[in-house]
Motif scaffolding. Structure first.
Motif, PDB file in Angstrom:
ATOM      1  N   GLU A  47      -1.022   6.762   1.490  1.00  0.00           N
ATOM      2  CA  GLU A  47      -2.369   7.324   1.495  1.00  0.00           C
ATOM      3  C   GLU A  47      -3.412   6.263   1.857  1.00  0.00           C
ATOM      4  OE1 GLU A  47      -2.326  10.560   1.120  1.00  0.00           O
ATOM      5  OE2 GLU A  47      -0.192  10.392   0.664  1.00  0.00           O
ATOM      6  N   ASN A  48      -3.011   4.994   1.816  1.00  0.00           N
ATOM      7  CA  ASN A  48      -3.956   3.889   2.070  1.00  0.00           C
ATOM      8  C   ASN A  48      -3.288   2.873   3.000  1.00  0.00           C
ATOM      9  OD1 ASN A  48      -6.120   4.552  -0.093  1.00  0.00           O
ATOM     10  ND2 ASN A  48      -4.187   4.602  -1.211  1.00  0.00           N
ATOM     11  N   MET A  49      -2.966   3.338   4.210  1.00  0.00           N
ATOM     12  CA  MET A  49      -2.082   2.574   5.077  1.00  0.00           C
ATOM     13  C   MET A  49      -2.785   1.865   6.225  1.00  0.00           C
ATOM     14  SD  MET A  49      -0.380   5.809   7.074  1.00  0.00           S
ATOM     15  CE  MET A  49       0.736   4.792   7.996  1.00  0.00           C
ATOM     16  N   ASP A  50      -4.069   2.067   6.413  1.00  0.00           N
ATOM     17  CA  ASP A  50      -4.725   1.638   7.641  1.00  0.00           C
ATOM     18  C   ASP A  50      -4.471   0.172   7.994  1.00  0.00           C
ATOM     19  OD1 ASP A  50      -5.672   4.078   8.288  1.00  0.00           O
ATOM     20  OD2 ASP A  50      -7.674   3.785   7.468  1.00  0.00           O
ATOM     21  N   GLU A  51      -4.647  -0.727   7.052  1.00  0.00           N
ATOM     22  CA  GLU A  51      -4.496  -2.153   7.336  1.00  0.00           C
ATOM     23  C   GLU A  51      -3.237  -2.734   6.691  1.00  0.00           C
ATOM     24  OE1 GLU A  51      -6.465  -3.556   9.482  1.00  0.00           O
ATOM     25  OE2 GLU A  51      -7.625  -1.704   9.647  1.00  0.00           O
ATOM     26  N   ALA A  52      -2.344  -1.872   6.250  1.00  0.00           N
ATOM     27  CA  ALA A  52      -1.203  -2.344   5.474  1.00  0.00           C
ATOM     28  C   ALA A  52      -0.151  -3.008   6.351  1.00  0.00           C
ATOM     29  CB  ALA A  52      -0.576  -1.182   4.720  1.00  0.00           C
ATOM     30  N   LEU A 102       4.316  -1.221   3.166  1.00  0.00           N
ATOM     31  CA  LEU A 102       4.095   0.152   2.728  1.00  0.00           C
ATOM     32  C   LEU A 102       5.150   0.570   1.718  1.00  0.00           C
ATOM     33  CD1 LEU A 102       3.157   2.085   6.011  1.00  0.00           C
ATOM     34  CD2 LEU A 102       1.673   1.626   4.054  1.00  0.00           C
ATOM     35  N   ASN A 124       0.851  -1.188   0.000  1.00  0.00           N
ATOM     36  CA  ASN A 124       0.000   0.000   0.000  1.00  0.00           C
ATOM     37  C   ASN A 124       0.885   1.235   0.000  1.00  0.00           C
ATOM     38  OD1 ASN A 124      -1.742  -2.130   0.758  1.00  0.00           O
ATOM     39  ND2 ASN A 124      -3.125  -0.716   1.755  1.00  0.00           N
ATOM     40  N   ASP A 125       0.350   2.339  -0.540  1.00  0.00           N
ATOM     41  CA  ASP A 125       1.077   3.584  -0.366  1.00  0.00           C
ATOM     42  C   ASP A 125       0.636   4.245   0.934  1.00  0.00           C
ATOM     43  OD1 ASP A 125      -1.330   4.965  -0.822  1.00  0.00           O
ATOM     44  OD2 ASP A 125      -0.919   5.161  -2.968  1.00  0.00           O
ATOM     45  N   LYS A 143      -5.821  12.269   7.492  1.00  0.00           N
ATOM     46  CA  LYS A 143      -7.022  11.833   8.193  1.00  0.00           C
ATOM     47  C   LYS A 143      -7.758  13.040   8.749  1.00  0.00           C
ATOM     48  CE  LYS A 143      -5.915   7.145   9.643  1.00  0.00           C
ATOM     49  NZ  LYS A 143      -5.994   6.211  10.771  1.00  0.00           N
ATOM     50  N   TRP A 174       4.737  11.533   8.495  1.00  0.00           N
ATOM     51  CA  TRP A 174       4.180  10.341   9.128  1.00  0.00           C
ATOM     52  C   TRP A 174       5.118   9.955  10.274  1.00  0.00           C
ATOM     53  CZ3 TRP A 174       4.124  11.607   4.100  1.00  0.00           C
ATOM     54  CH2 TRP A 174       2.935  11.478   3.380  1.00  0.00           C
TER      55      TRP A 174
END
Length: 445
Positions: A50-55, A58, A47-48, A421, A408
């Motif tokens: 920007e879409n890390m919640d369940e990654a 990365l 995932n990048d 977020k 981050w």
């Protein structure tokens, strides 16, 4: 959400290798592997950011990753006091005078709220460890002096999972009675990290320095002095500090900050002072933001700007960090606890703009201050704690050009800050502390 295992690909690590991207893995909050890539890696499951919640994997896409930033010199207790404590002349002398009289009217809760707000603001920019100096105005009595100490200890405990904070009291410089020494020792026993002071402001600097060294020997703790924050080239308390460091066998445990008079000396005299610092194993901190603002106020032309001889100290091998100092108070009305901003100011003030210089400045906000604070398990190395910050930039030059807001921040096995977020703080406890500290300060204006 805590991730027990996390893999980062296409990470740019300028402190390790400015040419190659890296793959890193984290398990249970520790670095477990760091591998240089042969080129850009494409991994289908990644995932990048920007879409890390369940990654669990990365893709940093070449973004810069640094170990958590380290601020070696702050005044968290004074932060955001400007609206109550002004400074019409902009001089160091008026700032000292005004704050020393105002401090007796601050409540412990007000001081604590300022500390928490300033510390969390620094964390939001990537700082994971801070050394703060605390005013110790015993002239108004023990109760007033201990308000700041108690507020700082309480704030440190509340923030311990978020940021490491070291506490150094600014010891008295008007006089040093036996009773004051006893009270200072009582404060140390409450949980302070070491002793500090500003002997160049004293009428008896060498006597005061000797007292601090005796106390540091008794409690086996480090020393951090405000040193020669003056435009006068004849102010040279660093000379006696170096001598006592050798006498007490404290090489590597004494830090000298500011060193403004070093910039005003002749090259020959400055070299002598620097050689004594090297002999004593002193460490140093420059505070370019505050000193550019405060120094030279009594000059007509040329105007001395106060920033110490950073390049000469570095070339001689003196470990020197750059740090925030004061935030929005009578000593410095600006600042936000952003070490990247401080690094840029350092580059301007010291003519450090080459690729090598820029990478050195990155070390001055990471590895060098970590060494000054004596942090264990610091840095991007297998087995160390995976406390780090990712910046939305792909080269150090771009980092200092853009001062990217998107950062981050990862600490203790989880994300503290996730840009984009609705709430950047990725932890409800931090959100509550942040909101409460800001709300309390608004009510006390």
């Amino acid at each position: 959400m805590l991730k027990q295992q996390l893999k980062l690909i296409n990470a740019n690590l300028p402190l390790l290798d400015k040419e190659k991207l890296c793959t890193l893995t984290i398990e249970n909050g520790l670095w477990t592997s760091i591998t240089k890539q042969k080129g850009y890696v494409k991994e289908g499951q990644a995932n990048d950011l920007e879409n890390m919640d369940e990654a669990t994997v990365l893709n940093l896409e070449g973004k810069i990753l640094l170990p958590g930033l380290v601020d070696a010199h702050m005044h968290l207790d004074k932060a955001f006091s400007l609206q109550k404590v002004g400074n019409s002349s902009g001089t160091l002398e008026e700032a000292v005078e005004n704050y020393s009289y105002a401090v007796k009217d601050f409540s412990k809760q007000e001081i604590k709220s300022r500390i928490i707000r300033a510390a969390l603001m620094a964390v939001s920019f990537g700082t994971t460890a801070i050394r703060t100096h605390l005013d110790f105005h015993i002239r108004w009595g023990k109760e007033v002096a201990f308000r700041t100490i108690e507020a700082a200890i309480e704030a440190k405990n509340e923030l311990k999972t978020i940021v490491d904070i070291q506490l150094f009291p600014l010891t008295p410089f008007f006089h040093f009675t036996e009773e004051e020494i006893n009270i200072l020792e009582e404060a140390m026993q409450m949980g302070l990290t070491g002793f500090g002071g500003a002997p160049h402001l004293s009428q008896t600097p060498e006597k005061d320095i000797d007292i601090i060294f005796r106390l540091a020997e008794k409690y086996d703790c480090p020393i951090d002095f405000h040193t020669d924050e003056s435009d006068d080239p004849n102010v040279r308390t660093v000379n006696h500090i170096a001598k006592r460091t050798i006498d007490y066998g404290m090489k590597g445990r004494v830090t000298v900050d500011h060193l403004c008079s070093l910039a005003a000396m002749s090259i020959e005299d400055a070299e002598k002072m620097i050689n004594k610092m090297i002999e004593a194993g002193l460490k140093a901190v420059t505070l370019p933001g505050a000193n550019l603002y405060l120094q030279g106020r009594h000059d007509s032309f040329p105007v001395r700007r106060g920033v110490t001889r950073v390049k000469e100290l570095l070339s001689k091998g003196v470990p020197i960090a750059t740090a925030s100092d004061n935030i929005h108070d009578p000593f410095h009305p600006f600042g936000r606890g952003d070490l990247l901003q401080i690094g840029l100011i350092t580059a301007y003030a010291t003519h450090m703009g080459s690729p090598t210089d820029i990478r050195t400045i990155l070390k001055m906000i990471t590895e060098i201050p970590a060494n000054i604070l004596g942090l264990n398990g610091y840095g991007i190395s297998v087995g160390n704690k995976a406390n780090f910050v990712i910046f939305d930039a792909i080269t150090p030059e771009e980092l200092f050009t853009l001062l990217p807001e998107r950062r981050w921040i990862y600490r203790n096995g989880g994300w503290l800050i996730v840009p984009g977020k609705q709430k950047s703080w990725n932890n409800p406890k931090i959100e509550r502390l942040w909101s409460h500290s800001k709300s309390y300060m608004t009510l006390t204006l």
